[in-house]
Design a protein around this motif. Structure first.
Motif, PDB file in Angstrom:
ATOM      1  N   MET A  58      23.448  30.213   6.906  1.00 48.32           N
ATOM      2  CA  MET A  58      21.992  30.302   6.785  1.00 48.32           C
ATOM      3  C   MET A  58      21.265  29.638   8.024  1.00 48.32           C
ATOM      4  O   MET A  58      20.150  30.012   8.488  1.00 48.32           O
ATOM      5  CB  MET A  58      21.510  29.767   5.270  1.00 48.32           C
ATOM      6  CG  MET A  58      19.866  29.850   5.190  1.00 48.32           C
ATOM      7  SD  MET A  58      19.482  31.629   5.064  1.00 48.32           S
ATOM      8  CE  MET A  58      19.854  32.024   3.697  1.00 48.32           C
TER       9      MET A  58
ATOM     10  N   HIS B  94      10.115  33.849   6.943  1.00 45.62           N
ATOM     11  CA  HIS B  94      10.800  33.882   5.565  1.00 45.62           C
ATOM     12  C   HIS B  94      12.282  34.532   5.772  1.00 45.62           C
ATOM     13  O   HIS B  94      12.795  35.714   5.290  1.00 45.62           O
ATOM     14  CB  HIS B  94       9.997  34.951   4.523  1.00 45.62           C
ATOM     15  CG  HIS B  94       8.692  34.461   4.426  1.00 45.62           C
ATOM     16  ND1 HIS B  94       8.211  33.564   3.922  1.00 45.62           N
ATOM     17  CD2 HIS B  94       7.495  35.319   4.558  1.00 45.62           C
ATOM     18  CE1 HIS B  94       6.840  33.363   3.844  1.00 45.62           C
ATOM     19  NE2 HIS B  94       6.744  34.474   4.277  1.00 45.62           N
TER      20      HIS B  94
ATOM     21  N   GLU C  14      15.178  33.485   4.589  1.00 46.95           N
ATOM     22  CA  GLU C  14      16.016  33.699   3.488  1.00 46.95           C
ATOM     23  C   GLU C  14      15.480  34.915   2.633  1.00 46.95           C
ATOM     24  O   GLU C  14      16.732  35.763   2.272  1.00 46.95           O
ATOM     25  CB  GLU C  14      15.748  32.384   2.260  1.00 46.95           C
ATOM     26  CG  GLU C  14      16.229  31.267   3.129  1.00 46.95           C
ATOM     27  CD  GLU C  14      16.397  30.022   2.123  1.00 46.95           C
ATOM     28  OE1 GLU C  14      16.654  30.315   0.924  1.00 46.95           O
ATOM     29  OE2 GLU C  14      16.594  28.962   2.411  1.00 46.95           O
ATOM     30  N   GLU C  15      14.204  35.518   2.560  1.00 47.82           N
ATOM     31  CA  GLU C  15      13.940  36.695   1.937  1.00 47.82           C
ATOM     32  C   GLU C  15      14.574  37.873   2.800  1.00 47.82           C
ATOM     33  O   GLU C  15      14.967  38.730   2.126  1.00 47.82           O
ATOM     34  CB  GLU C  15      12.416  36.717   2.013  1.00 47.82           C
ATOM     35  CG  GLU C  15      11.865  35.929   0.721  1.00 47.82           C
ATOM     36  CD  GLU C  15      10.458  36.140   0.731  1.00 47.82           C
ATOM     37  OE1 GLU C  15       9.734  37.027   1.099  1.00 47.82           O
ATOM     38  OE2 GLU C  15       9.832  35.134   0.509  1.00 47.82           O
TER      39      GLU C  15
ATOM     40  N   LEU D 208      17.287  38.234   4.495  1.00 47.61           N
ATOM     41  CA  LEU D 208      18.720  38.101   4.201  1.00 47.61           C
ATOM     42  C   LEU D 208      19.027  38.538   2.758  1.00 47.61           C
ATOM     43  O   LEU D 208      19.771  39.417   2.553  1.00 47.61           O
ATOM     44  CB  LEU D 208      19.382  36.726   4.672  1.00 47.61           C
ATOM     45  CG  LEU D 208      20.767  36.631   4.525  1.00 47.61           C
ATOM     46  CD1 LEU D 208      21.532  37.529   5.420  1.00 47.61           C
ATOM     47  CD2 LEU D 208      21.386  35.080   4.636  1.00 47.61           C
ATOM     48  N   ALA D 209      18.046  38.056   1.659  1.00 44.76           N
ATOM     49  CA  ALA D 209      18.530  38.426   0.386  1.00 44.76           C
ATOM     50  C   ALA D 209      18.201  40.054   0.570  1.00 44.76           C
ATOM     51  O   ALA D 209      19.027  40.618  -0.265  1.00 44.76           O
ATOM     52  CB  ALA D 209      17.590  37.757  -0.281  1.00 44.76           C
ATOM     53  N   ALA D 210      17.193  40.833   1.311  1.00 49.88           N
ATOM     54  CA  ALA D 210      17.066  42.130   1.305  1.00 49.88           C
ATOM     55  C   ALA D 210      18.340  42.735   1.809  1.00 49.88           C
ATOM     56  O   ALA D 210      18.639  43.929   1.423  1.00 49.88           O
ATOM     57  CB  ALA D 210      15.726  42.459   2.000  1.00 49.88           C
TER      58      ALA D 210
ATOM     59  N   VAL E 157      21.393  41.891   1.674  1.00 49.93           N
ATOM     60  CA  VAL E 157      22.386  41.717   0.818  1.00 49.93           C
ATOM     61  C   VAL E 157      22.447  42.684  -0.409  1.00 49.93           C
ATOM     62  O   VAL E 157      22.950  43.405  -0.750  1.00 49.93           O
ATOM     63  CB  VAL E 157      22.475  40.168   0.127  1.00 49.93           C
ATOM     64  CG1 VAL E 157      23.513  40.208  -1.081  1.00 49.93           C
ATOM     65  CG2 VAL E 157      22.971  39.141   1.325  1.00 49.93           C
ATOM     66  N   ARG E 158      20.771  42.933  -0.932  1.00 50.80           N
ATOM     67  CA  ARG E 158      20.658  43.641  -2.040  1.00 50.80           C
ATOM     68  C   ARG E 158      20.918  45.212  -1.504  1.00 50.80           C
ATOM     69  O   ARG E 158      21.345  46.021  -2.430  1.00 50.80           O
ATOM     70  CB  ARG E 158      19.057  43.834  -2.275  1.00 50.80           C
ATOM     71  CG  ARG E 158      18.824  42.580  -3.351  1.00 50.80           C
ATOM     72  CD  ARG E 158      17.267  42.729  -3.976  1.00 50.80           C
ATOM     73  NE  ARG E 158      16.384  42.822  -3.094  1.00 50.80           N
ATOM     74  CZ  ARG E 158      15.704  41.783  -2.607  1.00 50.80           C
ATOM     75  NH1 ARG E 158      16.100  40.603  -3.077  1.00 50.80           N
ATOM     76  NH2 ARG E 158      14.670  41.893  -1.660  1.00 50.80           N
TER      77      ARG E 158
ATOM     78  N   GLU F 107      28.341  38.266   1.146  1.00 47.74           N
ATOM     79  CA  GLU F 107      28.396  36.946   1.108  1.00 47.74           C
ATOM     80  C   GLU F 107      29.928  36.660   0.860  1.00 47.74           C
ATOM     81  O   GLU F 107      30.393  36.344  -0.626  1.00 47.74           O
ATOM     82  CB  GLU F 107      27.553  36.036   0.141  1.00 47.74           C
ATOM     83  CG  GLU F 107      27.558  34.728   0.310  1.00 47.74           C
ATOM     84  CD  GLU F 107      26.588  34.187  -0.531  1.00 47.74           C
ATOM     85  OE1 GLU F 107      25.759  34.451  -1.405  1.00 47.74           O
ATOM     86  OE2 GLU F 107      26.507  32.579  -0.626  1.00 47.74           O
TER      87      GLU F 107
ATOM     88  N   SER G 206      30.862  31.534  -0.395  1.00 45.60           N
ATOM     89  CA  SER G 206      29.631  30.766  -0.845  1.00 45.60           C
ATOM     90  C   SER G 206      28.852  30.006   0.547  1.00 45.60           C
ATOM     91  O   SER G 206      29.631  29.247   1.163  1.00 45.60           O
ATOM     92  CB  SER G 206      29.564  29.882  -1.908  1.00 45.60           C
ATOM     93  OG  SER G 206      28.328  29.529  -2.020  1.00 45.60           O
TER      94      SER G 206
ATOM     95  N   TYR H 144      28.037  34.540   5.228  1.00 45.63           N
ATOM     96  CA  TYR H 144      27.622  35.825   5.261  1.00 45.63           C
ATOM     97  C   TYR H 144      28.028  36.732   6.568  1.00 45.63           C
ATOM     98  O   TYR H 144      28.437  36.214   7.645  1.00 45.63           O
ATOM     99  CB  TYR H 144      25.922  36.186   5.499  1.00 45.63           C
ATOM    100  CG  TYR H 144      25.118  35.310   4.423  1.00 45.63           C
ATOM    101  CD1 TYR H 144      24.911  35.808   3.033  1.00 45.63           C
ATOM    102  CD2 TYR H 144      25.098  33.963   4.760  1.00 45.63           C
ATOM    103  CE1 TYR H 144      24.423  34.939   2.269  1.00 45.63           C
ATOM    104  CE2 TYR H 144      24.279  33.111   3.784  1.00 45.63           C
ATOM    105  CZ  TYR H 144      24.101  33.680   2.441  1.00 45.63           C
ATOM    106  OH  TYR H 144      23.494  33.132   1.427  1.00 45.63           O
TER     107      TYR H 144
END
Ligand SMILES: [Zn+2]
Length: 160
Positions: free
Chosen positions: A115, A129, A131-132, A134-136, A138-139, A145, A148, A151
């Motif tokens: 991160m 943002h 983190e957001e 990256l989360a998108a 991943v989704r 990941e 833990s 990425y």
């Protein structure tokens, strides 16, 4: 039924139709397709590609952990990785592509990225943002990941 096998010689993951008895790896090794050695299974060829990426990531994650345990002090991390990645990603045509290219180039450079790496690159690109963002990815199954907090991009081809 399709599956993912790992070449015993070069440790590359490969997708295979499980009706086949053998498959030839990119390195030339003939892999025997034995049910016990199939690492992941899929019903269609389409579902197979992300599984190959996932197994590759698992192998890369394991190798990385092994390398770090073997040589924790000598791990080399070029200082200009982030600058180089920012340079390439900033040329992409829009924000979504800049984010994607950033993940691909970080993976190419580092195998897996943290991160902290991600924050630095997205800050350099002026994207808020991180983190957001990256989360998108991943989704959307574009980033995994494998370990833990670390990425990697599923595919290293820029247009996939
Ligand atoms: Zn091989």
């Amino acid at each position: 039924m399709y599956g993912v096998v790992v070449c015993p010689r070069c440790k590359r993951a490969k997708g295979v139709d499980l009706k086949q008895k053998t498959t030839t790896c990119l390195c030339g090794f003939e892999i025997r397709v034995v049910p016990a050695r199939v690492r992941a299974r899929a019903n269609t060829a389409r579902e197979l590609a992300p599984l190959v990426g996932q197994v590759s990531a698992e192998i890369a994650g394991g190798l990385k952990a092994y390398r770090e345990a073997a040589a924790p002090v000598r791990r080399i991390r070029p200082r200009d990785v982030h600058v180089r990645v920012i340079g390439i990603a900033s040329k992409a045509r829009d924000r979504a592509n800049r984010v994607r290219v950033a993940a691909v180039e970080l993976t190419r450079e580092l195998e897996v990225f943290s991160m902290e790496d991600w924050d630095r690159v997205l800050t350099g690109l002026g994207i808020p943002h991180p983190e957001e963002a990256l989360a998108a990815l991943v989704r959307a199954n574009l980033v995994l990941e494998p370990t833990s907090g670390f990425y990697r991009a599923v595919s290293l081809s820029p247009e996939a």
